[in-house]
Write a protein that holds these residues in place. Structure first.
Motif, PDB file in Angstrom:
ATOM      1  N   SER A   1       0.844  -1.186   0.000  1.00  0.00           N
ATOM      2  CA  SER A   1       0.000   0.000   0.000  1.00  0.00           C
ATOM      3  C   SER A   1       0.885   1.245   0.000  1.00  0.00           C
ATOM      4  O   SER A   1       1.843   1.329   0.753  1.00  0.00           O
TER       5      SER A   1
ATOM      6  N   ARG B   1      -3.451  -3.055  -0.502  1.00  0.00           N
ATOM      7  CA  ARG B   1      -4.880  -3.015  -0.217  1.00  0.00           C
ATOM      8  C   ARG B   1      -5.421  -1.604  -0.395  1.00  0.00           C
ATOM      9  O   ARG B   1      -6.557  -1.327  -0.048  1.00  0.00           O
ATOM     10  N   HIS B   2      -4.586  -0.682  -0.848  1.00  0.00           N
ATOM     11  CA  HIS B   2      -4.949   0.727  -0.751  1.00  0.00           C
ATOM     12  C   HIS B   2      -5.883   1.207  -1.851  1.00  0.00           C
ATOM     13  O   HIS B   2      -6.993   1.637  -1.567  1.00  0.00           O
TER      14      HIS B   2
ATOM     15  N   ARG C   1     -11.969  -0.252  -1.781  1.00  0.00           N
ATOM     16  CA  ARG C   1     -11.681   1.086  -1.259  1.00  0.00           C
ATOM     17  C   ARG C   1     -11.858   2.147  -2.340  1.00  0.00           C
ATOM     18  O   ARG C   1     -12.450   3.197  -2.107  1.00  0.00           O
TER      19      ARG C   1
ATOM     20  N   HIS D   1     -14.803   5.210  -2.538  1.00  0.00           N
ATOM     21  CA  HIS D   1     -14.492   6.640  -2.694  1.00  0.00           C
ATOM     22  C   HIS D   1     -15.166   7.203  -3.940  1.00  0.00           C
ATOM     23  O   HIS D   1     -15.752   8.277  -3.906  1.00  0.00           O
TER      24      HIS D   1
ATOM     25  N   PRO E   1     -12.325  -4.156   7.180  1.00  0.00           N
ATOM     26  CA  PRO E   1     -11.321  -3.384   7.912  1.00  0.00           C
ATOM     27  C   PRO E   1     -11.929  -2.815   9.198  1.00  0.00           C
ATOM     28  O   PRO E   1     -13.154  -2.706   9.297  1.00  0.00           O
ATOM     29  N   PRO E   2     -11.089  -2.446  10.180  1.00  0.00           N
ATOM     30  CA  PRO E   2     -11.616  -1.842  11.403  1.00  0.00           C
ATOM     31  C   PRO E   2     -12.282  -0.513  11.065  1.00  0.00           C
ATOM     32  O   PRO E   2     -11.840   0.184  10.160  1.00  0.00           O
ATOM     33  N   GLU E   3     -13.319  -0.187  11.788  1.00  0.00           N
ATOM     34  CA  GLU E   3     -14.012   1.099  11.624  1.00  0.00           C
ATOM     35  C   GLU E   3     -14.342   1.383  10.160  1.00  0.00           C
ATOM     36  O   GLU E   3     -14.189   2.502   9.672  1.00  0.00           O
TER      37      GLU E   3
ATOM     38  N   THR F   1     -16.340   4.402   8.782  1.00  0.00           N
ATOM     39  CA  THR F   1     -15.775   5.734   8.575  1.00  0.00           C
ATOM     40  C   THR F   1     -15.422   5.977   7.111  1.00  0.00           C
ATOM     41  O   THR F   1     -15.146   7.103   6.718  1.00  0.00           O
ATOM     42  N   LEU F   2     -15.419   4.932   6.288  1.00  0.00           N
ATOM     43  CA  LEU F   2     -15.151   5.118   4.863  1.00  0.00           C
ATOM     44  C   LEU F   2     -16.385   5.605   4.115  1.00  0.00           C
ATOM     45  O   LEU F   2     -16.314   5.930   2.927  1.00  0.00           O
TER      46      LEU F   2
END
Lengths: 326, 427
Positions: free
Chosen positions: A121, A144-145, A184, A188, A208-210, A213-214
């Motif tokens: 990433s 993974r980005h 991801r 976006h 993913p964690p949290e 928030t995405l």
């Protein structure tokens, strides 16, 4: 730091294409419109435009890929660029050369654009920070980005089927979100284009964690996640996820999250089904869905060429050439 | 040499001193406070007016990279950097190459440090041979050779049975065990806090449980074996609460935190800034606030630099492929004073966290300036600001996310056992 800052020039135009995050709606619309205007090229008898004549595009693939590499290659060739493809996964880095040394060497071959895929990433952004200013860097997938051209071809496919009103759409992304750069970038892109109903569907081990928030709603149940959606984006599930204690078995995964005609019934009747490929038939999707009437998976591949042509012509068009600077 | 330090504000938390006092030094020790002993004629006078005079700082965790990684830094250059920053005692963890699991390595480090002559360098011996977590290291011999404690550095002891025996054995020899809790499985592949920044950037995460699960096990074994233990480099609010509870229950446990964890959080990774790649990872703002509160309350008795200098290449790669660690000697004082400016704790308490606190952890007679104390002294100008740039850093490692910051506090003199080892030009 604004994630877009390094990929935009002083006028706010794209000079690299590294991530969707931080871009404005108009950037994405420009790419989609340009891609739309380029889709005709493939239907011509001579499938070439002179846009990038005299330019050299280097495909730097530090991680193996077939689809992405070949469509980038084809896109560059249709724009009349010279193309150099380096599979570095099997090349110098295994001899201990650093990433930066590899990049500097290819740079010394007078290239104008780097198309980069790397397992880490942030790799494309790292390269963009270290190349000479006239070189455009396109991210063809970093760890993974992000995988921004995949996201744009997904958006083009959605727009062609559902029209430009992204704000009215419900989109479900199903599967291994945790390890997915496609997810991801899609999230976006959908958010930037105004889609407020983006869902991710997966067990907690593949999120993913949290993740909320995405900008997504989280579902652990496929039937609930697919209810009334207009678009289903299925993700590839790597076989090695079974060995990492992320999932009990391929059978249980298919039973819980595998997309079949029956399970698709809760989606809108005109829902389309997408997949970035390569598909594991019978793991994430039934063959009947892959080959069925709602699948637009092969269109995605075709649209990938137009989108990559669009991004290449936009970014190189915005790069100042060293000769002109002098 | 006889030295008089006059006119400064002496802050010596160990003796509750904070005020205008002159300090007189002879034969490496403090021989007078306020008044010189009879017949004292200084060979050198330091005018400390407007400055703070305090014990030299004690840094509980600093990697000097020698032996084994001299391309990053050496004992000579990093102890010189320590002197430049008022640090007079450095504790080196056991993960040198070769590992500090035999007395020859202890000897080597001592000889190199003495030859350089800029700082006292203390070593931690290995807890297990080769830090592999399988066989006990020869802890008694290491203690004999001068190690001030034992620990396994950042290499977790995976087997709880081996760890229990190692703690029992260390306790038999009166050794303090230095532990940095990190679960070997939960922490294995990650490079950033398992939170929203890792989710956004697609970085493999290290959850808080990597720290708390290991800490819970460590505390259970400390309680059972009764070994004196020091938990180094906490990163999370939950771990602070666990240590506070253990201390309240009377367990012989102290703890520290790195200065950078008190000022940074996961957001400081920004766009893959490799200089913010550190182990344990930078966590949330809430964790940072809890760490600050724990420093203020004394749960965390010491603040250390967790100094890990790197050559430039170590950070020239995509984030997850870079080597973790921050070069910290140059920012220890500035970041500690910044805590005072931000109202976390009073100045004398802040000084205590880098003097008396760590001295207590080590059980050494340092970090204080009473009559007869070894004269390790730092004199600094609290009003002068220092801009951190590659040019102004004293450490060979320029890997710090604080580049471009301006920090208050400029060291003007450092004395090591009564010898001036650093004096600011023009000071």
């Amino acid at each position: 730091m604004n994630p877009a800052s390094i990929q935009l020039d002083a006028q706010g135009r794209l000079k690299h294409f590294l991530t969707i995050e931080g871009l404005k709606r108009q950037h994405l619309i420009d790419i989609l419109d340009t891609a739309e205007s380029l889709t005709g090229v493939a239907e011509r008898r001579v499938k070439k435009l002179p846009t990038l004549r005299g330019k050299t595009v280097a495909n730097l693939f530090f991680e193996s890929s077939t689809r992405t590499r070949t469509t980038f290659e084809l896109a560059a060739k249709r724009l009349s660029a010279d193309v150099l493809t380096v599979n570095i996964a099997t090349s110098s880095t295994s001899k201990g050369e650093t990433l930066l040394d590899t990049v500097r060497n290819i740079e010394a071959m007078q290239c104008d654009m780097f198309v980069v895929r790397h397992a880490a990433s942030g790799a494309a952004e790292f390269i963009a920070r270290h190349v000479r200013p006239h070189i455009a860097v396109l991210n063809a997938g970093d760890g993974r980005h992000a995988h921004p051209t995949q996201a744009m071809l997904d958006m083009l496919t959605i727009r062609r089927h559902k029209g430009p009103a992204f704000q009215d759409l419900r989109v479900a992304i199903v599967g291994d979100i945790l390890h997915s750069r496609v997810a991801r970038s899609d999230i976006h892109a959908l958010n930037v284009l105004g889609c407020a109903n983006v869902r991710v569907v997966a067990p907690r081990t593949l999120l993913p964690p949290e993740v909320g928030t995405l900008g997504v709603q989280v579902f652990h149940d496929l039937d609930q996640g697919l209810r009334d959606v207009d678009v289903v984006i299925m993700l590839r599930l790597q076989r090695e996820r079974m060995s990492g204690a992320l999932l009990p078995s391929a059978q249980e995964y298919y039973q819980q999250y595998g997309l079949t005609e029956e399970r698709l019934a809760v989606a809108r009747p005109d829902a389309i089904v997408m997949h970035p490929g390569p598909i594991n038939r019978g793991v994430e999707m039934a063959s009947a869905v892959v080959d069925g009437p709602r699948s637009v998976i092969l269109e995605q591949v075709t649209n990938g060429i137009a989108v990559r042509m669009a991004v290449m012509s936009i970014t190189l068009g915005n790069q100042s050439s060293p000769a002109e600077d002098a | 040499m006889r030295i008089a330090i006059r006119g400064g504000r002496l802050i010596d938390p160990a003796h509750g001193r904070d005020g205008r006092h002159d300090l007189y030094i002879a034969e490496g020790r403090v021989v007078g406070i306020d008044a010189p002993p009879g017949g004292f004629v200084p060979e050198r006078s330091i005018d400390a007016s407007g400055r703070i005079v305090c014990p030299g700082f004690i840094d509980l965790c600093a990697r000097l990279r020698e032996p084994g990684a001299e391309h990053k830094a050496t004992i000579a250059c990093e102890t010189h950097a320590a002197a430049r920053n008022g640090i007079t005692t450095l504790v080196v963890p056991a993960d040198t190459d070769p590992v500090i699991d035999e007395t020859a390595v202890v000897e080597l480090i001592r000889r190199r440090a003495e030859a350089a002559g800029f700082a006292h360098v203390l070593t931690l011996g290995a807890l297990t041979r080769g830090l592999k977590g399988e066989h006990l290291a020869e802890m008694a011999a290491l203690k004999e050779a001068g190690c001030v404690g034992v620990g396994n550095a950042l290499a977790p002891v995976a087997s709880t049975l081996v760890l229990r025996r190692a703690l029992e054995y260390a306790a038999s020899h009166g050794l303090t065990v230095f532990l940095t809790p990190l679960d070997p499985w939960l922490g294995a592949t990650g490079c950033a806090h398992d939170g929203q920044i890792a989710a956004r950037l697609g970085l493999a995460g290290i959850p808080v449980a990597a720290e708390t699960a290991a800490l819970g096990r460590d505390l259970a074994l400390i309680e059972e074996t009764g070994v004196r233990a020091h938990i180094g480099r906490l990163s999370s609010a939950r771990a602070c609460a666990m240590v506070a509870r253990a201390q309240a229950e009377g367990l012989p446990v102290t703890a520290d935190v790195s200065a950078h964890h008190l000022h940074l959080c996961e957001q400081d990774i920004g766009r893959f800034d490799a200089n913010a790649h550190v182990l344990p990872p930078l966590r949330t703002l809430r964790d940072r606030e809890a760490l600050r509160a724990a420093v203020a309350s004394g749960t965390l008795l010491a603040v250390c630099s967790d100094h890990q200098p790197h050559e430039a290449d170590a950070k020239l790669d995509p984030f997850g492929l870079t080597e973790p660690g921050i070069s910290g000697l140059d920012t220890l004082l500035g970041l500690t004073l910044k805590l005072v400016d931000e109202g976390v704790l009073p100045l004398a308490e802040a000084i205590a966290r880098i003097t008396r606190g760590p001295a207590g952890v080590l059980g050494i007679d340092a970090g204080q300036l009473g009559i007869g104390a070894v004269a390790d002294v730092c004199v600094f100008d609290p009003e002068r600001h220092r801009a951190l740039t590659a040019r102004t850093l004293a450490s060979r490692g320029h890997n710090t996310p604080f580049l471009g910051w301006e920090l208050r506090g400029e060291v003007t003199h450092t004395l090591l056992a009564g010898r001036v080892v650093y004096a600011h030009e023009g000071a």
